[in-house]
Design a protein around this motif. Structure first.
Motif, mmCIF file in Angstrom:
data_model
loop_
_atom_site.group_PDB
_atom_site.id
_atom_site.type_symbol
_atom_site.label_atom_id
_atom_site.label_comp_id
_atom_site.label_asym_id
_atom_site.label_seq_id
_atom_site.Cartn_x
_atom_site.Cartn_y
_atom_site.Cartn_z
ATOM 1 N N ALA A 8 0.817 -1.209 0.000
ATOM 2 C CA ALA A 8 0.000 0.000 0.000
ATOM 3 C C ALA A 8 0.853 1.262 0.000
ATOM 4 O O ALA A 8 0.360 2.353 -0.240
ATOM 5 C CB ALA A 8 -0.925 0.013 1.215
ATOM 6 N N GLY A 9 2.146 1.107 0.302
ATOM 7 C CA GLY A 9 3.065 2.215 0.210
ATOM 8 C C GLY A 9 3.174 3.065 1.455
ATOM 9 O O GLY A 9 4.014 3.953 1.525
ATOM 10 N N ASP A 10 2.359 2.813 2.486
ATOM 11 C CA ASP A 10 2.394 3.676 3.655
ATOM 12 C C ASP A 10 2.933 2.983 4.894
ATOM 13 O O ASP A 10 2.934 3.532 5.974
ATOM 14 C CB ASP A 10 0.996 4.239 3.947
ATOM 15 N N ASP A 339 -2.905 0.398 14.479
ATOM 16 C CA ASP A 339 -1.794 0.564 13.556
ATOM 17 C C ASP A 339 -0.494 0.690 14.346
ATOM 18 O O ASP A 339 -0.288 1.683 15.045
ATOM 19 C CB ASP A 339 -2.025 1.805 12.696
ATOM 20 N N VAL A 340 0.343 -0.341 14.257
ATOM 21 C CA VAL A 340 1.666 -0.269 14.867
ATOM 22 C C VAL A 340 2.615 0.224 13.778
ATOM 23 O O VAL A 340 3.057 -0.543 12.926
ATOM 24 C CB VAL A 340 2.104 -1.640 15.420
ATOM 25 N N ARG A 344 2.783 -3.288 11.177
ATOM 26 C CA ARG A 344 1.547 -3.852 10.633
ATOM 27 C C ARG A 344 0.364 -3.310 11.412
ATOM 28 O O ARG A 344 0.549 -2.627 12.431
ATOM 29 C CB ARG A 344 1.560 -5.386 10.743
ATOM 30 N N ALA A 345 -0.807 -3.651 10.968
ATOM 31 C CA ALA A 345 -2.010 -3.363 11.746
ATOM 32 C C ALA A 345 -2.384 -4.613 12.545
ATOM 33 O O ALA A 345 -2.315 -5.734 12.034
ATOM 34 C CB ALA A 345 -3.155 -2.971 10.828
ATOM 35 N N ALA A 377 -10.387 -0.887 -1.292
ATOM 36 C CA ALA A 377 -9.219 -0.284 -0.655
ATOM 37 C C ALA A 377 -7.983 -1.147 -0.887
ATOM 38 O O ALA A 377 -8.078 -2.346 -1.175
ATOM 39 C CB ALA A 377 -9.471 -0.110 0.842
ATOM 40 N N GLY A 378 -6.831 -0.534 -0.731
ATOM 41 C CA GLY A 378 -5.576 -1.263 -0.888
ATOM 42 C C GLY A 378 -5.341 -2.234 0.247
ATOM 43 O O GLY A 378 -6.031 -2.195 1.275
ATOM 44 N N PRO A 379 -4.339 -3.099 0.075
ATOM 45 C CA PRO A 379 -4.069 -4.115 1.099
ATOM 46 C C PRO A 379 -3.343 -3.532 2.306
ATOM 47 O O PRO A 379 -2.499 -2.650 2.180
ATOM 48 C CB PRO A 379 -3.185 -5.123 0.363
ATOM 49 N N MET A 380 -3.696 -4.029 3.467
ATOM 50 C CA MET A 380 -3.086 -3.613 4.725
ATOM 51 C C MET A 380 -2.495 -4.854 5.388
ATOM 52 O O MET A 380 -3.217 -5.797 5.733
ATOM 53 C CB MET A 380 -4.159 -2.986 5.627
ATOM 54 N N LEU A 381 -1.181 -4.890 5.530
ATOM 55 C CA LEU A 381 -0.555 -6.017 6.208
ATOM 56 C C LEU A 381 -1.055 -6.060 7.646
ATOM 57 O O LEU A 381 -0.904 -5.089 8.405
ATOM 58 C CB LEU A 381 0.967 -5.878 6.188
#
Length: 460
Positions: A8-10, A339-340, A344-345, A377-381
């Motif tokens: 996701a780039g963030d 959100d750490v 990761r989340a 939405a984009g992927p969130m690890l």
């Protein structure tokens, strides 16, 4: 050190190569038919199983919730019955057992393995034919063996010298002559976790082929007229996806069969190669084709027995996970998304290690999706975690979930039909979830969920 950049780039993190999480799937909404129940689909964005929307399941039955696709489970029973038409198929009840599951087994013509007096009681409570039951266990009590003898179970698999003597004494008292098999530790180690590999010598199950304990067990059983020795049993582990280990085990068992014939003039008519066949939990996992598995095992047993100059014994297999695992999912509600930064989340749900201890116990992996809606939405690890007071309270260690995930969303975890409910606990006084069967657009409770009153019952 190598840098992992979140798709996701963030988010990014410094991770060792062996800690690199899996790549995000191209479509976070996809339901892979190799992993999810056979009737799974998306309708109006939500996951459906057995024609039932998971949002309706959550509203009616609450979460966490075990959901079992009846059509999936029963079709896999039929697959085994067809593939092993000339053999015996005994479902390993330890994977998941309840009264309704036993009814399905009887209707589909399968046998049943039980590993305790409690499992035997479940089977007998709904009138399952005792002749189609095999009794397992490394430490069967006198009470359990007595119950099995009185019920007339088809086979008892003996696991120690003590048990041979105990069973012989009880059989004599009750005027019974049970059919027994010897659980042989063949020394074949399946490529699996230490806790679920069961054929090496240094563990609690069976009588060792290498040390001569299995041969001595044969002598002791044949010396007792109260017991009828009919075969050998072997189980090499769990989550096995090929037949290589079974071939080695079968060859070693055939050697023992030859020795029994030469020493005692006895030809044993049955051979049980156990179960342990694997299923797909995550992308890239391979599950054996049941027909190919059946053909392969038959070919192995026939080949090794012909080479040894023995008649081909009747083969028995004991699938558990492959019958009930793929047809089960667990449904959770998201409580918090933390959100750490840089890692990761952490997605916390309303269950955890009390309803699925396999990840904490031996590092099991799972697939999870946002189930109550689709997302662009984009992927969130993410790390899917429970609500227990343990750092190891992890359901899925690494999973990509949509970045717009919020409290109240429903998460479904695939392939939880086997061992999750069986190993469930009340840690932190969480009630065990209900089990519902779904089929034809209808859900029905087959195991009631516990309440706080249930947890307090029996306390003084």
């Amino acid at each position: 050190m190598s840098r992992y950049v979140h798709p996701a780039g963030d988010r990014h993190a410094e991770m060792l190569p062996q800690e690199r999480p899996p790549q995000a799937p191209a479509d976070l909404n996809r339901i892979n038919p190799a992993i999810w129940p056979r009737t799974s689909a998306r309708a109006d964005g939500a996951l459906t199983v057995g024609g039932v929307d998971v949002r309706d399941l959550a509203r009616e039955h609450g979460t966490p919730l075990y959901v079992l696709d009846e059509d999936d489970v029963r079709s896999r029973m039929r697959d085994y019955a067809t593939a092993f038409a000339d053999s015996e198929v005994h479902y390993a009840g330890k994977a998941f057992l309840c009264k309704e599951m036993v009814r399905w087994l009887e209707a589909e013509g399968l046998g049943l393995d039980v590993a305790s007096g409690g499992e035997l009681a479940v089977a007998l409570s709904v009138g399952f034919p005792p002749g189609r039951i095999t009794m397992h266990g490394n430490n069967k009590s006198a009470a359990e063996l007595t119950r099995a003898l009185e019920a007339g179970v088809g086979h008892i698999v003996v696991d120690s010298y003590d048990e041979i003597a105990r069973l012989g004494h009880l059989a004599d008292q009750l005027g019974q002559r049970p059919k027994v098999m010897i659980r042989v530790t063949t020394g074949v180690e399946a490529h699996t976790h230490e806790f679920i590999a069961t054929a090496h010598d240094d563990q609690k199950f069976g009588l060792s082929l290498n040390t001569g304990a299995a041969a001595e067990a044969v002598r002791r059983i044949l010396a007792l007229p109260q017991l009828e020795l009919v075969g050998l049993h072997s189980h090499i582990g769990s989550q096995i996806v090929d037949t290589a280990g079974f071939e080695v085990a079968a060859r070693r068992l055939a050697t023992l069969l030859v020795e029994i014939k030469e020493e005692h003039g006895v030809v044993l008519p049955e051979l049980d190669l156990g179960g342990g066949y694997g299923i797909a939990y995550v992308e890239g996992d391979e599950a054996p084709d049941i027909k190919e598995l059946a053909d392969g095992l038959r070919e192995i047993v026939t080949k090794v027995c012909v080479e040894a100059g023995l008649p081909v014994p009747r083969l028995t297999v004991e699938p558990g996970r492959t019958i009930v695992g793929p047809g089960g999912i667990t449904l959770y509600e998201v409580g918090t998304v933390k959100d750490v930064e840089g890692l990761r989340a952490y997605v916390s749900v309303d269950g955890g290690m009390s309803d699925n201890v396999r990840t904490a116990l031996y590092g099991a992996e799972y697939t999870a999706v946002l189930a109550s809606r689709e997302s662009e939405a984009g992927p969130m690890l993410s790390r899917l975690v429970g609500k227990h007071c343990e750092s190891g309270d992890i359901i899925v260690r690494d999973v990509h979930l949509p970045a717009d995930l919020v409290p109240g969303d429903l998460i479904a975890v695939a392939a939880t039909g086997a061992y999750c409910r069986s190993l469930a606990s009340n840690y932190n006084y969480l009630p065990k979830p209900a089990v519902v069967a779904v089929s034809g657009g209808v859900s029905r409770v087959i195991v009631q969920g516990e309440t706080e009153d249930d947890l307090l019952r029996g306390q003084l």
